[in-house]
Design a protein around this motif. Structure first.
Motif, PDB file in Angstrom:
ATOM      1  N   PRO A   9     -51.470-108.940   0.646  1.00  0.00           N
ATOM      2  CA  PRO A   9     -51.044-108.451  -0.438  1.00  0.00           C
ATOM      3  C   PRO A   9     -49.686-107.921  -1.151  1.00  0.00           C
ATOM      4  N   ILE A  10     -49.363-107.879  -2.747  1.00  0.00           N
ATOM      5  CA  ILE A  10     -47.847-107.399  -3.288  1.00  0.00           C
ATOM      6  C   ILE A  10     -47.859-106.180  -3.041  1.00  0.00           C
ATOM      7  N   TYR A  11     -46.536-105.781  -2.447  1.00  0.00           N
ATOM      8  CA  TYR A  11     -46.713-104.418  -1.804  1.00  0.00           C
ATOM      9  C   TYR A  11     -45.826-104.425  -3.061  1.00  0.00           C
ATOM     10  N   TYR A  12     -46.655-102.257  -3.263  1.00  0.00           N
ATOM     11  CA  TYR A  12     -45.837-101.901  -3.960  1.00  0.00           C
ATOM     12  C   TYR A  12     -44.615-101.347  -3.764  1.00  0.00           C
ATOM     13  N   VAL A  13     -43.503-100.949  -4.626  1.00  0.00           N
ATOM     14  CA  VAL A  13     -41.794-101.429  -4.753  1.00  0.00           C
ATOM     15  C   VAL A  13     -41.425 -99.577  -4.891  1.00  0.00           C
ATOM     16  N   PRO A  17     -39.541-100.418   2.314  1.00  0.00           N
ATOM     17  CA  PRO A  17     -40.656-101.531   3.339  1.00  0.00           C
ATOM     18  C   PRO A  17     -40.995-100.889   4.737  1.00  0.00           C
ATOM     19  N   HIS A  18     -42.711-100.680   5.084  1.00  0.00           N
ATOM     20  CA  HIS A  18     -42.238 -99.868   6.133  1.00  0.00           C
ATOM     21  C   HIS A  18     -43.117-100.867   7.684  1.00  0.00           C
ATOM     22  N   ILE A  19     -43.546-100.033   8.428  1.00  0.00           N
ATOM     23  CA  ILE A  19     -44.068-101.186   9.938  1.00  0.00           C
ATOM     24  C   ILE A  19     -44.983-101.773   8.876  1.00  0.00           C
ATOM     25  N   GLY A  20     -46.226-101.078   8.699  1.00  0.00           N
ATOM     26  CA  GLY A  20     -47.385-102.338   7.112  1.00  0.00           C
ATOM     27  C   GLY A  20     -47.183-103.199   6.576  1.00  0.00           C
ATOM     28  N   HIS A  21     -46.101-103.157   6.082  1.00  0.00           N
ATOM     29  CA  HIS A  21     -45.312-104.330   5.220  1.00  0.00           C
ATOM     30  C   HIS A  21     -45.494-105.000   5.917  1.00  0.00           C
ATOM     31  N   ALA A  22     -44.879-105.137   7.497  1.00  0.00           N
ATOM     32  CA  ALA A  22     -43.931-105.618   8.190  1.00  0.00           C
ATOM     33  C   ALA A  22     -44.810-107.048   8.364  1.00  0.00           C
ATOM     34  N   THR A  48     -44.481-108.589  -4.886  1.00  0.00           N
ATOM     35  CA  THR A  48     -44.177-107.300  -4.855  1.00  0.00           C
ATOM     36  C   THR A  48     -45.738-107.060  -6.626  1.00  0.00           C
ATOM     37  N   ASP A  49     -45.857-105.364  -5.994  1.00  0.00           N
ATOM     38  CA  ASP A  49     -47.219-105.361  -7.257  1.00  0.00           C
ATOM     39  C   ASP A  49     -45.885-103.515  -7.906  1.00  0.00           C
ATOM     40  N   GLU A  50     -45.538-104.380  -9.464  1.00  0.00           N
ATOM     41  CA  GLU A  50     -44.600-103.870 -10.014  1.00  0.00           C
ATOM     42  C   GLU A  50     -45.163-102.911 -10.537  1.00  0.00           C
ATOM     43  N   ILE A 255     -55.178-108.242   4.110  1.00  0.00           N
ATOM     44  CA  ILE A 255     -55.027-107.123   3.749  1.00  0.00           C
ATOM     45  C   ILE A 255     -55.488-106.374   4.707  1.00  0.00           C
ATOM     46  N   GLY A 256     -54.688-105.055   4.806  1.00  0.00           N
ATOM     47  CA  GLY A 256     -54.651-103.556   4.939  1.00  0.00           C
ATOM     48  C   GLY A 256     -56.240-103.074   4.589  1.00  0.00           C
ATOM     49  N   LYS A 257     -56.837-102.567   5.664  1.00  0.00           N
ATOM     50  CA  LYS A 257     -58.204-102.067   5.473  1.00  0.00           C
ATOM     51  C   LYS A 257     -58.477-100.791   4.226  1.00  0.00           C
ATOM     52  N   ASP A 258     -57.211-100.284   4.158  1.00  0.00           N
ATOM     53  CA  ASP A 258     -57.951 -99.119   2.630  1.00  0.00           C
ATOM     54  C   ASP A 258     -57.697 -99.806   1.200  1.00  0.00           C
ATOM     55  N   ILE A 259     -57.754-101.433   1.392  1.00  0.00           N
ATOM     56  CA  ILE A 259     -57.696-101.348   0.380  1.00  0.00           C
ATOM     57  C   ILE A 259     -58.606-102.358  -0.082  1.00  0.00           C
ATOM     58  N   TRP A 287     -54.502-100.265  11.089  1.00  0.00           N
ATOM     59  CA  TRP A 287     -53.335 -99.334  10.357  1.00  0.00           C
ATOM     60  C   TRP A 287     -52.110 -99.345  11.943  1.00  0.00           C
ATOM     61  N   TRP A 288     -51.460 -99.569  11.623  1.00  0.00           N
ATOM     62  CA  TRP A 288     -50.404 -98.568  12.875  1.00  0.00           C
ATOM     63  C   TRP A 288     -50.316 -97.364  12.979  1.00  0.00           C
ATOM     64  N   MET A 289     -50.796 -97.283  14.287  1.00  0.00           N
ATOM     65  CA  MET A 289     -49.620 -95.405  14.255  1.00  0.00           C
ATOM     66  C   MET A 289     -48.234 -95.768  14.793  1.00  0.00           C
ATOM     67  N   LYS A 294     -50.396 -90.763  12.998  1.00  0.00           N
ATOM     68  CA  LYS A 294     -50.348 -91.292  11.696  1.00  0.00           C
ATOM     69  C   LYS A 294     -49.633 -91.001  11.585  1.00  0.00           C
ATOM     70  N   MET A 295     -48.896 -92.095  10.489  1.00  0.00           N
ATOM     71  CA  MET A 295     -47.886 -92.034   9.911  1.00  0.00           C
ATOM     72  C   MET A 295     -48.616 -91.768   8.036  1.00  0.00           C
ATOM     73  N   SER A 296     -47.056 -90.389   7.849  1.00  0.00           N
ATOM     74  CA  SER A 296     -47.728 -90.368   6.491  1.00  0.00           C
ATOM     75  C   SER A 296     -45.999 -89.594   5.617  1.00  0.00           C
TER      76      SER A 296
HETATM   77  N1  MSP Z   1     -49.596-102.847  -4.197  1.00  0.00           N
HETATM   78  C1  MSP Z   1     -51.370-102.389  -3.096  1.00  0.00           C
HETATM   79  C2  MSP Z   1     -51.596-103.815  -3.071  1.00  0.00           C
HETATM   80  C3  MSP Z   1     -51.962-104.554  -4.275  1.00  0.00           C
HETATM   81  S1  MSP Z   1     -52.771-106.206  -3.779  1.00  0.00           S
HETATM   82  C4  MSP Z   1     -53.052-107.193  -4.747  1.00  0.00           C
HETATM   83  C5  MSP Z   1     -50.640-101.892  -2.211  1.00  0.00           C
HETATM   84  N2  MSP Z   1     -49.795-101.491  -1.084  1.00  0.00           N
HETATM   85  S2  MSP Z   1     -48.799-100.775  -0.640  1.00  0.00           S
HETATM   86  O1  MSP Z   1     -47.346-101.244  -0.197  1.00  0.00           O
HETATM   87  O2  MSP Z   1     -49.148 -99.516  -0.250  1.00  0.00           O
HETATM   88  O3  MSP Z   1     -49.439-101.706   0.588  1.00  0.00           O
HETATM   89  C6  MSP Z   1     -49.421-102.862   0.977  1.00  0.00           C
HETATM   90  C7  MSP Z   1     -49.970-103.062   2.366  1.00  0.00           C
HETATM   91  O4  MSP Z   1     -49.796-101.626   3.461  1.00  0.00           O
HETATM   92  C8  MSP Z   1     -51.961-102.646   2.498  1.00  0.00           C
HETATM   93  O5  MSP Z   1     -52.523-103.863   2.916  1.00  0.00           O
HETATM   94  C9  MSP Z   1     -52.298-101.917   3.889  1.00  0.00           C
HETATM   95  O6  MSP Z   1     -52.792-101.257   4.950  1.00  0.00           O
HETATM   96  C10 MSP Z   1     -50.382-101.823   4.690  1.00  0.00           C
HETATM   97  N3  MSP Z   1     -50.339-100.534   4.874  1.00  0.00           N
HETATM   98  C11 MSP Z   1     -49.798 -99.530   5.016  1.00  0.00           C
HETATM   99  N4  MSP Z   1     -50.034 -98.690   5.783  1.00  0.00           N
HETATM  100  C12 MSP Z   1     -50.170 -99.889   7.570  1.00  0.00           C
HETATM  101  C13 MSP Z   1     -50.096 -99.397   8.661  1.00  0.00           C
HETATM  102  N5  MSP Z   1     -49.820 -97.280   8.733  1.00  0.00           N
HETATM  103  N6  MSP Z   1     -50.351-100.059   9.276  1.00  0.00           N
HETATM  104  C14 MSP Z   1     -50.194-101.044   8.879  1.00  0.00           C
HETATM  105  N7  MSP Z   1     -50.283-101.459   7.997  1.00  0.00           N
HETATM  106  C15 MSP Z   1     -50.508-100.815   5.777  1.00  0.00           C
HETATM  107  O7  MSP Z   1     -51.750-101.346  -1.641  1.00  0.00           O
END
Ligand code: MSP
Length: 645
Positions: A9-13, A17-22, A48-50, A255-259, A287-289, A294-296
């Motif tokens: 996925p492209i990441y929100y900016v 950056p956290h473990i999910g992105h890595a 990145t999703d900007e 991708i992650g399951k949430d999207i 998702w990683w905890m 749960k990370m929040s």
């Molecule tokens: N910008 C959208 C994606 C657009 S793709 C066309 C987005 N960005 S995000 O930065 O919020 O999330 C990026 C990815 O990180 C997602 O795949 C999401 O599932 C993943 N994760 C977010 N939290 C996570 C964990 N705790 N563990 C593993 N991956 C997680 O959504």
């Protein structure tokens, strides 16, 4: 050459950056590396999703322009991926002009095909998720799925006729069960689509930070239309036909399951509307905890990806993340598990194998590769077959994205090699003068290690490179075609012991129950009693005389399964029969190195069982300041049983 396209996925900016992105990007990196080693022409994209309301609001809150904010924050992701050593081919940003052009073009086609119309939107929107929600998906002002606050929106909006795509989507899913993976996610999506689809609002008039609707710039395109389109921008859609032909449809959207819904329902429908093929596969990981939580945002317990990159050896981090959970499942990030896996799997299994084999090649063969011989020795034949099978199994696992099983296969192969060396006992063969057999066995060991390094490379690139350098492998030697047959290492090549592959972590010692009980007792003893226990600090001469110290000869030495500390030895103490000893020296001393040594031992301690081994003496060892252990060695002419004192 066949091509392979994988995208994260492209990441929100708007956040760090956290473990999910890595995680997603590391897994995609391993898959991309594997495919390159298969000889494919790989395109691996992240970015990145900007755009969007959320970003606009964040920038406003910080008092900077959205562009300034996205420039700053997008750079963080690039920086992170550099620190993580990731090998993406393109880092895409949705604020690039090329991307704006492609989005506009895609929407024009959707419109031209009658799938876009103007109407009014009334409903709930969560800016944090950039998602619309039905009444049924909301409770107490928040979206049930994400916990994000929702706001009521009423405005003119363009709609996409998603409802018209139900049959085509279902037909597509049914055409191949691998369109969406894992299976549970496939079922989830199919059920959702079978339940009927509403048209989707795809434009907003209440914010500016985004790409305008073609021919109606008052409207800004919904950020997911913009974001998803990155996947075709990256491979030259509407701009570079040949390139697009080559790489589209994408092999894997990881991708992650949430999207998932955005990728598995909206995205293929947009593409179908514009008469473009949908991707080949969408794989949703879990998702990683963080240490079982749960990370929040509210808990503020996201694992910072920069901290991960800094705190851990990259190979170890990669190994842990990919081995700990099957791709697709949720997992718990626990530092203690990472350390255990490092110590008992990487260091004890792979590190030990590589160390001892190279040490023997140096010691017994002068560090020069012997010739490959197609021996008919049954253990050699079996080993070769297992090596070739391991490559095949590992390949199938990665192709099917069973990443943790691929790693399990590799570790099993390393275990096989350890067992082979253990069984063949080249140190014994060497001592007995079977030079030819020593060469055969060590050749097999090294060739097996080459197989190991080839398979390891996508996952643990640094360790693999170290082994490769020790074997003088060249870039072309890494292709998987080189491990389709056994015996490629050339005779006469000089090999060197590799740099240390894995450092062990100091693990918190788990105090045995017995010891804990003693400790408690001691603590509760009254002061007087403590003094008496301590005495005056001197040992009595009679006490010393009770101890029998002798020179003993080590006859055999081997590791003890299930323990990284113990060696099981037999020793000659000048008696009729050898004695058995369990000694806690395995972390510093390789068993094959000490066979035949004359060392010091206490021989009149009451025998006791250690790890089930009856131990009949205690070796005297020196604790060095670096934590390692050395044995006190006597000359080979010192007769076993000689008294020390
Ligand atoms: N910008 C959208 C994606 C657009 S793709 C066309 C987005 N960005 S995000 O930065 O919020 O999330 C990026 C990815 O990180 C997602 O795949 C999401 O599932 C993943 N994760 C977010 N939290 C996570 C964990 N705790 N563990 C593993 N991956 C997680 O959504």
């Amino acid at each position: 050459m066949s091509s392979f396209y994988i995208a994260t996925p492209i990441y929100y900016v708007n956040g760090a950056p956290h473990i999910g992105h890595a995680y997603t990007t590391i897994v995609a990196d391993a898959i991309a590396r594997f495919q390159r080693q298969q000889g494919r022409d790989v395109f691996f994209m992240t970015g990145t999703d900007e755009h969007g309301l959320k970003i606009q609001r964040s920038a406003e809150a910080q008092g900077i322009t959205p562009q300034e904010m996205v420039d700053l924050n997008s750079a963080k992701f690039r920086d992170l991926f550099e620190q993580l050593g990731l090998t993406y081919d393109r880092f895409i940003r949705t604020s690039e002009d090329a991307h704006k052009f492609v989005v506009t073009e895609l929407v024009k086609r959707m419109k031209a095909n009658g799938d876009v119309y103007l109407s009014k939107y009334e409903g709930w929107y969560a800016a944090a998720d950039e998602a619309y929600y039905d009444e049924s998906e909301i409770k107490d002002g928040v979206a049930i799925a994400s916990g994000s606050p929702v706001e009521w929106v009423e405005e003119e909006s363009y709609f996409f006729r998603l409802s018209q795509f139900q049959d085509r989507l279902l037909e597509w899913y049914r055409s191949d069960v691998n369109t969406i993976r894992p299976e549970a996610r496939y079922n989830e999506v199919v059920r959702f689509v079978e339940g009927g689809l509403h048209d989707l609002s795809i434009s907003r008039t209440t914010f500016e930070w985004g790409i305008p609707m073609p021919d109606d710039p008052e409207h800004i395109l919904y950020v997911w239309v913009d974001a998803l389109t990155n996947y075709i921008t990256g491979v030259g859609a509407f701009q570079d036909e040949a390139r697009f032909e080559q790489f589209w449809p994408c092999d894997v959207h990881l991708i992650g399951k949430d999207i998932l819904r955005f990728h598995a329902v909206y995205w293929p429908a947009f593409l179908m509307s514009a008469e473009i093929q949908p991707p080949k596969q969408i794989f949703a990981h879990g998702w990683w905890m963080n240490e079982s939580e749960k990370m929040s945002k509210s808990k503020n317990n996201f694992i910072d990806a920069f901290v991960l990159a800094k705190e851990y050896d990259l190979d170890v981090l990669r190994y842990y993340m990919m081995r700990e959970i099957p791709l697709g499942r949720d997992g718990n990030f626990a530092k203690s598990r990472l350390m255990e896996r490092n110590n008992s799997e990487l260091a004890d299994n792979i590190g030990n194998l590589v160390n001892r084999t190279f040490r023997m090649v140096k010691g017994f063969l002068g560090g020069v590769l012997p010739a490959h011989s197609e021996t008919t020795h049954e253990d050699d034949v079996a080993l070769r077959a297992k090596g070739l099978q391991a490559v095949q199994n590992m390949t199938e696992h990665v192709e099917a994205l069973r990443i943790h099983q691929a790693l399990e296969t590799i570790m099993d192969w390393s275990g096989e090699l350890n067992q082979y060396i253990h069984k063949m006992e080249p140190w014994k063969l060497n001592k007995e003068g079977h030079a030819e057999r020593v060469a055969e066995v060590l050749y097999h060991g090294l060739e097996g290690i080459r197989f190991l390094a080839t398979m390891l490379r996508p996952f643990l690139p640094q360790a693999a490179e170290k082994i490769g350098a020790a074997l003088s492998l060249e870039a072309s030697d890494w292709n998987f075609s080189t491990v389709q047959s056994w015996g490629r290492l050339p005779e006469g090549r000089e090999v060197h012991k590799p740099e240390i592959l894995f450092q062990k972590f100091e693990l918190e010692p788990k105090a045995p129950v017995e010891k804990q009980a003693k400790k408690k007792k001691k603590q509760s003893a009254p002061k007087e009693e403590k003094k008496a226990q301590k005495g005056d600090g001197y040992a009595k001469f009679e006490d010393f005389m009770k101890i029998e110290l002798q020179v003993v000869k080590i006859l055999t030495a081997e590791r003890v399964e299930g323990s990284d500390k113990l060696l099981k030895l037999t020793i000659d103490a000048g008696e009729e029969n050898p004695r058995t000893v369990a000694s806690g020296i395995a972390q510093s001393i390789a068993p094959e190195d000490i066979i035949g040594w004359h060392v010091a031992a206490v021989t009149n301690l009451k025998p006791r069982k250690i790890f089930g081994i009856p131990s009949e003496a205690m070796l005297i060892a020196v604790d060095l300041p670096d934590g390692s252990i050395e044995l006190t060695r006597y000359s080979d002419t010192t007769v076993p049983g000689s008294k020390i004192g």
